[in-house]
Design a protein around this motif. Structure first.
Motif, short mmCIF file in Angstrom:
data_model
loop_
_atom_site.label_atom_id
_atom_site.label_comp_id
_atom_site.label_asym_id
_atom_site.label_seq_id
_atom_site.Cartn_x
_atom_site.Cartn_y
_atom_site.Cartn_z
N THR A 72 0.83 -1.21 0.00
CA THR A 72 0.00 0.00 0.00
C THR A 72 0.86 1.26 0.00
N LEU A 73 0.26 2.34 -0.45
CA LEU A 73 0.96 3.64 -0.40
C LEU A 73 1.25 4.03 1.03
N ASP A 74 0.29 3.78 1.95
CA ASP A 74 0.51 4.11 3.36
C ASP A 74 1.74 3.42 3.91
N TYR A 75 1.92 2.15 3.55
CA TYR A 75 3.08 1.41 4.02
C TYR A 75 4.37 1.94 3.37
N LEU A 76 4.37 2.01 2.05
CA LEU A 76 5.59 2.40 1.34
C LEU A 76 6.07 3.80 1.70
N PHE A 77 5.13 4.73 1.83
CA PHE A 77 5.51 6.13 2.03
C PHE A 77 5.28 6.60 3.47
N TYR A 78 5.29 5.63 4.40
CA TYR A 78 5.28 5.99 5.81
C TYR A 78 6.51 6.86 6.05
N CYS A 79 6.31 7.97 6.70
CA CYS A 79 7.39 8.93 6.91
C CYS A 79 7.62 9.11 8.40
N GLU A 80 8.84 8.82 8.83
CA GLU A 80 9.18 9.00 10.24
C GLU A 80 9.23 10.49 10.56
N GLU A 81 8.79 10.83 11.74
CA GLU A 81 8.85 12.22 12.18
C GLU A 81 10.30 12.63 12.37
N ASP A 82 10.57 13.86 12.04
CA ASP A 82 11.90 14.42 12.22
C ASP A 82 12.10 14.75 13.70
N PRO A 83 13.04 14.10 14.37
CA PRO A 83 13.23 14.37 15.79
C PRO A 83 13.67 15.80 16.08
N MET A 84 14.17 16.50 15.08
CA MET A 84 14.62 17.87 15.27
C MET A 84 13.52 18.89 14.96
N ALA A 85 12.40 18.40 14.44
CA ALA A 85 11.30 19.32 14.09
C ALA A 85 10.62 19.80 15.37
N PRO A 86 10.11 21.02 15.34
CA PRO A 86 9.40 21.51 16.52
C PRO A 86 8.16 20.66 16.80
N GLU A 87 7.87 20.47 18.07
CA GLU A 87 6.74 19.64 18.45
C GLU A 87 5.43 20.34 18.06
N LYS A 88 4.53 19.56 17.46
CA LYS A 88 3.22 20.11 17.09
C LYS A 88 2.30 20.00 18.29
N LYS A 89 1.62 21.09 18.58
CA LYS A 89 0.72 21.10 19.73
C LYS A 89 -0.70 21.36 19.26
N ALA A 90 -1.63 20.70 19.90
CA ALA A 90 -3.03 20.89 19.58
C ALA A 90 -3.46 22.30 20.02
N VAL A 91 -4.30 22.88 19.19
CA VAL A 91 -4.77 24.23 19.49
C VAL A 91 -6.14 24.16 20.15
#
Length: 83
Positions: free
Chosen positions: A64-83
């Protein structure tokens, strides 16, 4: 073996390694240059959905596309917070 600096698509990299496909092989499938394809594999440029489907259909039809293009989160990216 696929060697990528920043493995953002670990499942795609693993499947490429299992089947012996190189970035140049993937580039020929999507009518791109090997450099551009490597940059996309390293998440420097985004994939176009038609490219993703072509890779899946031509190279990995059972996955599946979901499997093949699973993208790991960048550990250096700023944390996303719920608004």
């Amino acid at each position: 073996m696929v060697r990528m600096k920043n493995i953002r698509y670990p499942n795609l990299a693993a499947e490429m390694a299992r089947t012996g496909l190189s970035p140049a092989d993937i580039a020929s499938v999507i009518n791109s240059t090997p450099k551009t394809t490597r940059d996309k594999l390293n998440d420097k440029y985004p994939w176009i959905i038609s490219e993703m489907k072509k890779i899946r259909d031509d190279c990995f039809p059972g996955l599946t596309l979901d499997y093949l293009f699973y993208c790991e989160e960048d550990p250096m990216a700023p944390e996303k917070k719920a608004v």
